[in-house]
Design an enzyme around this catalytic site. Structure first.
Site, PDB file in Angstrom:
ATOM      1  N   HIS A 199       0.403   1.059 -13.564  1.00  0.00           N
ATOM      2  CA  HIS A 199       1.238  -0.077 -13.713  1.00  0.00           C
ATOM      3  C   HIS A 199       3.034   0.209 -13.477  1.00  0.00           C
ATOM      4  CE1 HIS A 199       2.450  -3.415 -16.198  1.00  0.00           C
ATOM      5  NE2 HIS A 199       2.503  -3.206 -16.274  1.00  0.00           N
TER       6      HIS A 199
ATOM      7  N   GLN B   5       8.964   6.921  -7.983  1.00  0.00           N
ATOM      8  CA  GLN B   5       8.533   7.968  -9.677  1.00  0.00           C
ATOM      9  C   GLN B   5       6.731   7.686  -9.361  1.00  0.00           C
ATOM     10  OE1 GLN B   5       9.627  10.639 -11.228  1.00  0.00           O
ATOM     11  NE2 GLN B   5      11.391   9.863  -9.984  1.00  0.00           N
ATOM     12  N   GLU B   6       6.963   6.483  -9.083  1.00  0.00           N
ATOM     13  CA  GLU B   6       4.982   5.959  -8.744  1.00  0.00           C
ATOM     14  C   GLU B   6       4.660   7.266  -7.705  1.00  0.00           C
ATOM     15  OE1 GLU B   6       3.308   1.970  -8.416  1.00  0.00           O
ATOM     16  OE2 GLU B   6       5.630   1.031  -9.607  1.00  0.00           O
TER      17      GLU B   6
ATOM     18  N   ARG C  13      -6.255  -8.167  -9.102  1.00  0.00           N
ATOM     19  CA  ARG C  13      -6.735  -8.537  -9.488  1.00  0.00           C
ATOM     20  C   ARG C  13      -7.319  -8.083 -10.658  1.00  0.00           C
ATOM     21  NH1 ARG C  13     -10.431 -12.534  -6.913  1.00  0.00           N
ATOM     22  NH2 ARG C  13     -12.126 -11.886  -8.064  1.00  0.00           N
ATOM     23  N   ILE C  14      -7.648  -8.869 -11.880  1.00  0.00           N
ATOM     24  CA  ILE C  14      -8.819  -8.551 -12.663  1.00  0.00           C
ATOM     25  C   ILE C  14     -10.181  -8.420 -12.951  1.00  0.00           C
ATOM     26  CG2 ILE C  14      -9.101  -9.087 -15.546  1.00  0.00           C
ATOM     27  CD1 ILE C  14      -6.122  -9.305 -15.436  1.00  0.00           C
TER      28      ILE C  14
ATOM     29  N   GLY D 277       0.796  -1.291  -0.061  1.00  0.00           N
ATOM     30  CA  GLY D 277       0.152  -0.086   0.415  1.00  0.00           C
ATOM     31  C   GLY D 277       0.780   1.478   0.036  1.00  0.00           C
ATOM     32  N   SER D 278       2.203   0.776  -0.987  1.00  0.00           N
ATOM     33  CA  SER D 278       2.503   2.401  -0.718  1.00  0.00           C
ATOM     34  C   SER D 278       2.002   3.682  -1.279  1.00  0.00           C
ATOM     35  CB  SER D 278       4.303   2.321  -0.796  1.00  0.00           C
ATOM     36  OG  SER D 278       4.480   1.901  -1.947  1.00  0.00           O
TER      37      SER D 278
HETATM   38  C1  GAR Z   1       3.584  -0.966  -7.418  1.00  0.00           C
HETATM   39  O1  GAR Z   1       4.158  -1.499  -8.347  1.00  0.00           O
HETATM   40  C2  GAR Z   1       2.472  -0.768  -8.564  1.00  0.00           C
HETATM   41  O2  GAR Z   1       2.946   0.091  -9.700  1.00  0.00           O
HETATM   42  C3  GAR Z   1       2.396  -2.418  -8.886  1.00  0.00           C
HETATM   43  O3  GAR Z   1       2.322  -2.984  -7.896  1.00  0.00           O
HETATM   44  C4  GAR Z   1       3.688  -2.341  -6.730  1.00  0.00           C
HETATM   45  C5  GAR Z   1       2.407  -2.075  -5.746  1.00  0.00           C
HETATM   46  O4  GAR Z   1       2.727  -1.636  -4.850  1.00  0.00           O
HETATM   47  N1  GAR Z   1       0.918  -3.008  -9.640  1.00  0.00           N
HETATM   48  C6  GAR Z   1       1.330  -3.809 -10.934  1.00  0.00           C
HETATM   49  O5  GAR Z   1       2.275  -3.962 -11.302  1.00  0.00           O
HETATM   50  C7  GAR Z   1      -0.283  -3.596 -11.255  1.00  0.00           C
HETATM   51  N2  GAR Z   1       0.162  -4.618 -12.664  1.00  0.00           N
HETATM   52  P1  GAR Z   1       2.423  -0.781  -3.410  1.00  0.00           P
HETATM   53  O6  GAR Z   1       1.381  -2.040  -3.036  1.00  0.00           O
HETATM   54  O7  GAR Z   1       3.565  -0.934  -2.041  1.00  0.00           O
HETATM   55  O8  GAR Z   1       1.542   0.351  -3.678  1.00  0.00           O
END
Ligand code: GAR
Length: 216
Positions: free
Chosen positions: A125, A189-190, A107-108, A23-24
């Site tokens: 993504h 960057q996300e 999940r899709i 969940g970051s």
């Molecule tokens: C993130 O890197 C996100 O981009 C990826 O999962 C990670 C979740 O991290 N999502 C996917 O790969 C979706 N296809 P987080 O739980 O720390 O936000």
């Protein structure tokens, strides 16, 4: 002197964030909202995994959490997604006022769910789409030998990671990068572009024309 102030949206957008783990990205969005940088109301954080670490983080930030356990239910099933819809409605996240952020939600979604909330579901993504959709995108990037990768925030449509792109950020792949080291730099960057995209949405500044989005 003429001062232009952007008109405030009449209705505040109600936000639901869907997670499966750490969940970051959720945390980055909620912290930016807290700093009053995004005019949006965090209504609920929902996890499909009862032990998702992000649930505690959301609670610490004072946001309501819920679990809709997906154990044994295949991705893309309307049976599961109907439970999500009930929970979203209970929390007043509707097809009229809601924004649903998928933040590592593994999940899709079913076509029925996507149709119901069309244009109101966004995802992050860890690659420059349309390259490396699906799982393990950072590993795919390393194995393919690309020199640049990054991340994409996009609207969710019925395909896997195929919806209209809202924002992207580029990350240089270094010689000797591993999946872990590249993932770490992409994640930074996300955390920058996901809150930014949420703000654009909340302020009504994203227009979609076919596959293209225009932000103002
Ligand atoms: C993130 O890197 C996100 O981009 C990826 O999962 C990670 C979740 O991290 N999502 C996917 O790969 C979706 N296809 P987080 O739980 O720390 O936000």
């Amino acid at each position: 002197m003429f001062i232009y102030t952007r008109p405030k949206p009449i209705h505040m957008v109600n936000l639901a964030i869907l997670i499966s783990g750490r969940g970051s990205n959720m945390e980055a969005i909620l912290r930016t909202v807290k700093k009053k940088k995004i005019p949006i109301k965090p209504a609920v954080v929902i996890s499909n995994k009862p032990d998702a670490k992000g649930l505690k983080v959301a609670q610490k930030l004072g946001v309501k959490t819920a679990i809709v356990d997906s154990t044994g239910l295949k991705g893309g099933s309307w049976e599961y997604d109907q439970k999500l819809v009930s929970l979203l409605e209970e929390n007043n996240v509707t097809p009229k006022n809601g924004l649903i952020c998928l933040a590592g939600f593994m999940r899709i979604m079913s076509p029925e769910f996507i149709k119901k909330y069309q244009g109101r579901i966004i995802n992050i993504h860890p690659a420059i789409l349309p390259a490396f959709p699906g799982l393990h995108s950072q590993r795919q990037a390393i194995e393919h030998g690309v020199k640049y990768s990054g991340c994409t925030v996009h609207f969710v449509d019925e395909g896997v990671d195929t919806g209209p792109i809202i924002l992207q950020a580029i990350v240089k792949v270094k010689d000797g990068d591993t999946e872990e080291s590249l993932s770490k730099r992409i994640l930074e960057q996300e955390h920058r572009i996901y809150p930014k995209a949420v703000r654009l949405f909340a302020e009504g500044r994203i227009k979609t024309r076919g596959r293209k989005t225009v932000t103002s």
